[in-house]
Design an enzyme around this catalytic site. Sequence first.
Site: not given
Ligand code: LAN
Length: 717
Positions: A448
């Site tokens: 996205d």
């Molecule tokens: C994110 C942040 C952005 C988010 C969007 C782009 C909004 C979404 O549409 C797709 C998934 C994504 C990229 C995403 C995936 C998981 C993340 C990276 C996070 C929520 C930010 C933090 C999270 C990450 C997994 C945190 C660390 C924790 C673990 C369980 C490893």
Amino acid sequence: MHVPSNTTHEPTDRSHWRLRVDEGRQRWYLLGEEEHKADPQTDIEKYWLGLPTEAPHLPKAKTALESARNGFEFFKRLQNEEGFWSGEYGGPMFLLPGLVITYYITGLKLPDGWSTEMIQYLLNRAHKADGGWGLHIEGHSTVFGTALNYIALRLLGVDADHPAAIKARACLHKLGGATGSPSWGKFWMAALGVYDWEGMNPVPPELWLLPHFLPIHPGRYWCHTRNVYIPMSYIYGRRATAPLTPLTRQLREELYTQPYDSILWHAQRGNICKADLYYPHTSLLKFLNGGLVIAEKVTVNSRIRAMALKAAYRQVKMEDENTHYLDIGPVNKMMNMLSTYYEEGPDSYAFKMHAQNNIDFMWVSKDGMMMNGTNGSQLWDTALLIQGVVECGLADEPQNHEAMRRGLKFLDDCQIKKNPPHMVEGYRDPTLGAWPFSNKFQGYTVSDCTSEGLKAVLLLQKLSYMDDRVSIERMHQAVDIVLAMQNSSGGFASYESVRGPQWLELINPAEVFGNIMIEYCYPECSTACVLGLTYFRDQHPTYRRDEIDATIERAITFILSVQRPDGSWYGSWAICFTYATMFALESLSSVGQYYHNSAPVKAACEFLLSKQREDGGWGESYKSCEEHRYVEHEQTQVVQTGWALMALMAAKCPDQKAIQRGVHMIMSRQQPNGEWLQEAIEGIFNHSCSISYGNYKHIFTIWALGRYAKTYGRDAI
Ligand code: LAN
């Protein structure tokens, strides 16, 4: 780690912090007196530090467009010279302790101001009622949050008899002590030497020796999960533990409700405090763990283990080199750094690069210094904001041309222009032409983000005054990336397409998160891809036309297939039904499905209208994500009101009164300088952990107000 002997636990002088940007990287520095004087703080820094900004009062908005304009007048002040918006991206409470523990183990000194401000953050974020911390800032106290953050506080130099430490310890003991920690907490404690590896379920690096065709091969896991378990298996596989120090010896006595030496460690493997548990181990996992415990006795010192450690470390190395030592996120960032310390030593290039780049994850706010959930949300926030501003016509107004030009410059720079150096062997997908979530250095494709980046570029380059920066070839590359990411269901996942079978979730070992083992398809990501391809096709109708048409059609089928019986969609990346329903309705409207001609759209509008509150707004709690049912927040939220309004207007919902009431609500919360204030946390991941999107209160208010003005005329109130 350097612990200041005269720690007073007072904050630093916040007027001395500066946020530097460099090709999409954002880094906070504490300046000395001289430098500080020579370089006045900008509104960006003041705003995020909670200091008064220079933003003037604006003429009171009488129409929705005026309100959006005032909002952008304010928000423009927060755009930096490179053209992007930075922002706080905290929320999870299990990140900072990984950094503090790693610095302690490796003896690395924290940069100026860090320990003081980290202590501030931990003190400010401890729950007033019981002194503990949760999985995330809005969550109740858990063993995971409380044990790790207590350890962090102590390692940062706070005494055991500090009132906050006493209270936190009492909270931890009330929860049963640190033995009940979820596995990721057990890992960090064992690495520090305050927990015994025997009390941890095995994390065998041997998985990396399996042939890839097996569904259980880690190369098939969701990239975040895969990248956490690589270094974890390396450190576990070596049983790498820091030497005991007087402080860790003390911690051994502080963390538990019984003497350390009397703990029956093997009985703690499955001990997870009830307050922490979101996704309990399945019987299959318990059975497998039983077998692995026995196998571990044989493998731990074997030649196979040596080979497995080599294979796991190779993956660590490739991840580091693929991401300029930033890594996919803050969890594996710290675990990779620790692995590098053990494998290559503190003088190695790799370890130094890690140490140097941690700063990209740190954020300073009025509450102190936290670790962000990623190295920022630069691309995401900027691409979304631009779309809102263009849609409502503000981008055409001369006072905004410069901001839009700068925005395009950033989008141009941020697009990834090569594939990762270790693509196939590192289990990575192509990145050439993609946009990431944060910046090009971290450089992971997100479906996205690529689509939102592409949409924003297409919109900007259509503006009459804008010169093209992103060539048609580079847009083709982005389209190629998106097309390749569609799954057989028609849906789009986050970073990669789905690589493993759904039953892998049965061996999800993390206890605190749901749906982390593989990629899943999301209505949010699918919508962004539908719209990205649609915008592209409108301007460039010939390139891969048949495939684009078919891809859009299949994605729409997917989106419709995951609508819930009540008309809503479950949101995975922000809270929750309001968020995902907005995306789904955007998709459906793009293929001509509206309230008047589509039963699913009508049902969705009815769902949203049924959740509108007395004051005209919407407010949903993060509990919705946990419980998979709509849970009201105590207060109405401007961000969710923005989402609901965007959805209703995309769907051409005929209830203009309801929409108007929502618009009123948003306008009533606007401050005299055009800004909106921070309300509840906006984002979520893995069903259980909330995360801040500090820019959403400006992005989605401006966008919704602008859409209202566009739909109902510029004078509409
Ligand atoms: C994110 C942040 C952005 C988010 C969007 C782009 C909004 C979404 O549409 C797709 C998934 C994504 C990229 C995403 C995936 C998981 C993340 C990276 C996070 C929520 C930010 C933090 C999270 C990450 C997994 C945190 C660390 C924790 C673990 C369980 C490893």
